[in-house]
Design a protein around this motif. Sequence first.
Motif, PDB file in Angstrom:
ATOM      1  N   PRO A 141       0.773  -1.238   0.000  1.00 40.89           N
ATOM      2  CA  PRO A 141       0.000   0.000   0.000  1.00 40.89           C
ATOM      3  C   PRO A 141       0.811   1.297   0.000  1.00 40.89           C
ATOM      4  O   PRO A 141       0.365   2.318   0.547  1.00 40.89           O
ATOM      5  CB  PRO A 141      -0.812  -0.123   1.286  1.00 40.89           C
ATOM      6  N   HIS A 142       1.982   1.296  -0.621  1.00 39.81           N
ATOM      7  CA  HIS A 142       2.734   2.543  -0.800  1.00 39.81           C
ATOM      8  C   HIS A 142       1.874   3.538  -1.576  1.00 39.81           C
ATOM      9  O   HIS A 142       1.115   3.163  -2.465  1.00 39.81           O
ATOM     10  CB  HIS A 142       4.019   2.243  -1.575  1.00 39.81           C
ATOM     11  N   SER A 143       2.013   4.812  -1.215  1.00 38.66           N
ATOM     12  CA  SER A 143       1.299   5.860  -1.927  1.00 38.66           C
ATOM     13  C   SER A 143       1.887   6.041  -3.330  1.00 38.66           C
ATOM     14  O   SER A 143       3.038   5.646  -3.569  1.00 38.66           O
ATOM     15  CB  SER A 143       1.403   7.171  -1.142  1.00 38.66           C
ATOM     16  N   PRO A 144       1.126   6.608  -4.266  1.00 33.88           N
ATOM     17  CA  PRO A 144      -0.198   7.225  -4.113  1.00 33.88           C
ATOM     18  C   PRO A 144      -1.271   6.192  -3.810  1.00 33.88           C
ATOM     19  O   PRO A 144      -1.177   5.038  -4.245  1.00 33.88           O
ATOM     20  CB  PRO A 144      -0.422   7.903  -5.469  1.00 33.88           C
ATOM     21  N   MET A 145      -2.287   6.631  -3.095  1.00 32.22           N
ATOM     22  CA  MET A 145      -3.292   5.710  -2.586  1.00 32.22           C
ATOM     23  C   MET A 145      -4.347   5.453  -3.656  1.00 32.22           C
ATOM     24  O   MET A 145      -5.437   6.022  -3.652  1.00 32.22           O
ATOM     25  CB  MET A 145      -3.900   6.251  -1.295  1.00 32.22           C
ATOM     26  N   GLN A 146      -4.011   4.547  -4.567  1.00 36.74           N
ATOM     27  CA  GLN A 146      -4.898   4.179  -5.663  1.00 36.74           C
ATOM     28  C   GLN A 146      -5.259   2.700  -5.539  1.00 36.74           C
ATOM     29  O   GLN A 146      -4.403   1.869  -5.237  1.00 36.74           O
ATOM     30  CB  GLN A 146      -4.225   4.421  -7.018  1.00 36.74           C
ATOM     31  N   VAL A 147      -6.520   2.398  -5.798  1.00 38.93           N
ATOM     32  CA  VAL A 147      -7.005   1.035  -5.665  1.00 38.93           C
ATOM     33  C   VAL A 147      -8.270   0.907  -6.507  1.00 38.93           C
ATOM     34  O   VAL A 147      -9.008   1.886  -6.675  1.00 38.93           O
ATOM     35  CB  VAL A 147      -7.287   0.709  -4.174  1.00 38.93           C
ATOM     36  N   PRO A 148      -8.540  -0.250  -7.086  1.00 31.98           N
ATOM     37  CA  PRO A 148      -9.763  -0.416  -7.867  1.00 31.98           C
ATOM     38  C   PRO A 148     -11.019  -0.095  -7.061  1.00 31.98           C
ATOM     39  O   PRO A 148     -11.059  -0.264  -5.838  1.00 31.98           O
ATOM     40  CB  PRO A 148      -9.718  -1.894  -8.275  1.00 31.98           C
ATOM     41  N   GLN A 149     -12.041   0.323  -7.768  1.00 37.12           N
ATOM     42  CA  GLN A 149     -13.261   0.824  -7.139  1.00 37.12           C
ATOM     43  C   GLN A 149     -13.899  -0.192  -6.208  1.00 37.12           C
ATOM     44  O   GLN A 149     -14.394   0.164  -5.127  1.00 37.12           O
ATOM     45  CB  GLN A 149     -14.268   1.239  -8.221  1.00 37.12           C
ATOM     46  N   GLN A 209      -7.789   8.878 -10.012  1.00 36.15           N
ATOM     47  CA  GLN A 209      -7.770   7.579  -9.354  1.00 36.15           C
ATOM     48  C   GLN A 209      -7.378   7.653  -7.885  1.00 36.15           C
ATOM     49  O   GLN A 209      -7.495   6.659  -7.164  1.00 36.15           O
ATOM     50  CB  GLN A 209      -6.789   6.642 -10.080  1.00 36.15           C
ATOM     51  N   ASP A 210      -6.891   8.802  -7.433  1.00 35.83           N
ATOM     52  CA  ASP A 210      -6.440   8.929  -6.044  1.00 35.83           C
ATOM     53  C   ASP A 210      -7.624   8.883  -5.084  1.00 35.83           C
ATOM     54  O   ASP A 210      -8.654   9.528  -5.310  1.00 35.83           O
ATOM     55  CB  ASP A 210      -5.683  10.235  -5.843  1.00 35.83           C
ATOM     56  N   ARG A 211      -7.461   8.159  -3.983  1.00 39.40           N
ATOM     57  CA  ARG A 211      -8.497   8.097  -2.947  1.00 39.40           C
ATOM     58  C   ARG A 211      -8.283   9.145  -1.873  1.00 39.40           C
ATOM     59  O   ARG A 211      -9.221   9.522  -1.179  1.00 39.40           O
ATOM     60  CB  ARG A 211      -8.515   6.700  -2.318  1.00 39.40           C
ATOM     61  N   VAL A 212      -7.038   9.607  -1.722  1.00 37.48           N
ATOM     62  CA  VAL A 212      -6.708  10.720  -0.833  1.00 37.48           C
ATOM     63  C   VAL A 212      -5.676  11.578  -1.543  1.00 37.48           C
ATOM     64  O   VAL A 212      -5.021  11.133  -2.490  1.00 37.48           O
ATOM     65  CB  VAL A 212      -6.157  10.243   0.533  1.00 37.48           C
ATOM     66  N   GLU A 213      -5.523  12.815  -1.106  1.00 41.48           N
ATOM     67  CA  GLU A 213      -4.562  13.719  -1.731  1.00 41.48           C
ATOM     68  C   GLU A 213      -3.149  13.173  -1.565  1.00 41.48           C
ATOM     69  O   GLU A 213      -2.742  12.737  -0.495  1.00 41.48           O
ATOM     70  CB  GLU A 213      -4.670  15.101  -1.096  1.00 41.48           C
ATOM     71  N   ARG A 214      -2.391  13.194  -2.632  1.00 45.57           N
ATOM     72  CA  ARG A 214      -1.047  12.627  -2.613  1.00 45.57           C
ATOM     73  C   ARG A 214       0.007  13.679  -2.294  1.00 45.57           C
ATOM     74  O   ARG A 214      -0.186  14.878  -2.538  1.00 45.57           O
ATOM     75  CB  ARG A 214      -0.719  11.962  -3.941  1.00 45.57           C
ATOM     76  N   GLN A 215       1.152  13.210  -1.795  1.00 50.29           N
ATOM     77  CA  GLN A 215       2.327  14.053  -1.616  1.00 50.29           C
ATOM     78  C   GLN A 215       3.217  14.009  -2.841  1.00 50.29           C
ATOM     79  O   GLN A 215       3.847  14.997  -3.184  1.00 50.29           O
ATOM     80  CB  GLN A 215       3.123  13.614  -0.384  1.00 50.29           C
TER      81      GLN A 215
END
Length: 602
Positions: A205-213, A543-549
Amino acid sequence: MLLRRFPSPLLLGFALSLLAGGTGWAADRPNVIVVLADDQGWGDLSLHGNPNLSTPNIDSMARDGAHVENFYVCAVCSPTRAEFLTGRYHTRMGVYSTSAGGERFDAGEQTIAEVFRDAGYATAAYGKWHSGMQWPYHPNARGFDDYYGFCSGHWGNYFDPMLEHNGRIVKGKGFIVDDLTDHAMDFVSRSGDQPFFVYLALNTPHSPMQVPQEYWDRFAEKPMVPDPEPENSKRQDVPHTRAAMAMCENIDDNVGRLLAHLKATGKDQNTVVVYFSDNGPNGARFNGGLRGRKGSTYEGGLRSPCLIRYPDKIKPGTVVGSISGAIDLLPTLADFAGIDWKSKQRSGKPLDGLSIAGELAGGGPDAGQQDRVIFSRWRKGVSARTQQYRMHDNGQLYDIQSDRREKSDLANERPEVAQRLGQAINDWKQSYSGTLGEQPRPFPLGHPEAEWTQLPARDATFTGAIKRSNRFPNCTYLLNWKDTESEIRWDVDVLGSGRYEVQLYYVCPQDDVGATIQLSLGDAILTTKITTAVESPLVGAEQDRVERQEGYVRWWQPMTLGTIELSPGRKTLRLKATEVPGSQVAEMRLLMFRKLIHDAAE
């Protein structure tokens, strides 16, 4: 001279098996699959009491095989990878950071893939490499016949991303973790009777926090039970935690697919499957109350899940309580495969790891395991773990058997233990003194065995108005290239000679097409004009679920700059514009060098 090509890793494995004395022994040696998660903490499994998610497939490996309870890795990604791949502490091999070349371990080190390949195994690596991009640091140069994935420390897009296959740029298919697992399963299917070693290095689960719907839908509104450690609970970012849990359930489903595929192909009984992670969690979330997380040398940053399934030799429900770590996997797996790893240690490079194969197979721990100390270093922090204690070089001492959360400092109560372990830390520091090499090193170019060499923007320096797209360099590109004074540079060490085609991966709006650019290396110069527009939005935000750094990426396209003659030596590769008719030259992601080969047989 012909370069190494990789049309069929299994053909190479078959040839090696003949050299090893025929194929009759192949069925007697186990296959090996090592699955490595990225930024998944010890507590990110339902097996370890996390009430926020369900990981039945990974948990099943403990039920059907062994649960290694006290397994330790490094505080961050690339050091753990170096230690797993070599069985040696990363401090001995020049690894001092996670980017800009500091993630590379020395070319003279022997890898686990080389040990297994030399014993007749077909070898493959799929996923995040993070141990060097150019030969001789590339996975194909380190014993892996087949490689598919990305070599940087993190990636900017997980859906249909730009990846590489044995050096050649390709486009991924679907969600990256699903895609990588598909490649591992395909390799298993193609193996036939040939024993194989597969390293499946997942990047979540390394960022960016992307995952299928479908996974995000399970967690988008789900309450998150906090960690027992108040500091973790207070700092928990709930949306980030939800995304991490969704990503962990996706990993679990892929582990389930892999185990089911082994059974369907009749290889499940004679395949060793290892599952572990590279460091503590990448957020202050449930981690069993352990102190610290990714980047920390406390238990929470270093303790990793470790499950090992091998039905032919490991009894269901086996629990290994002895301390062990990533450095132990090479000797352990070699022992299971009947490979004499002790005789294969390179001169002056003895393994730091110990085999725990005997304990996994039902025996007691070896004598050496009883008194061992496992060390960990990141930045300026060093800690030492014995079976009972953890000592930090700041003077703190904790009894881990009774105080896993490292709450009660016992340094004053047990001064003899503190003194002994403090001396052990000092002695260990001296053992690698002068080997870290925390100075910039050149990037190899034109290795005689490499057809493709990537020089990404992340490895460049630059002058003038040019800017990097993000402060985390691994997946960055260069922008604001708008004048003839600015220059992009790579410090390179040309390792061979020959003629190379050079490609530039870029984007450029139609209104800015027309800049003339010049690439120079010593006396060799290429000059060409950008004539084709490449329009691309920033990719990833949708695709991001939360704002990325980390920064976003684009859909990069190549253009050929021409051909250039390389000659050996350390030099500066320079890229600049000589004419800029528009508002910018282009945004630049990557240079690709391809050796042009004259083959009389073609």
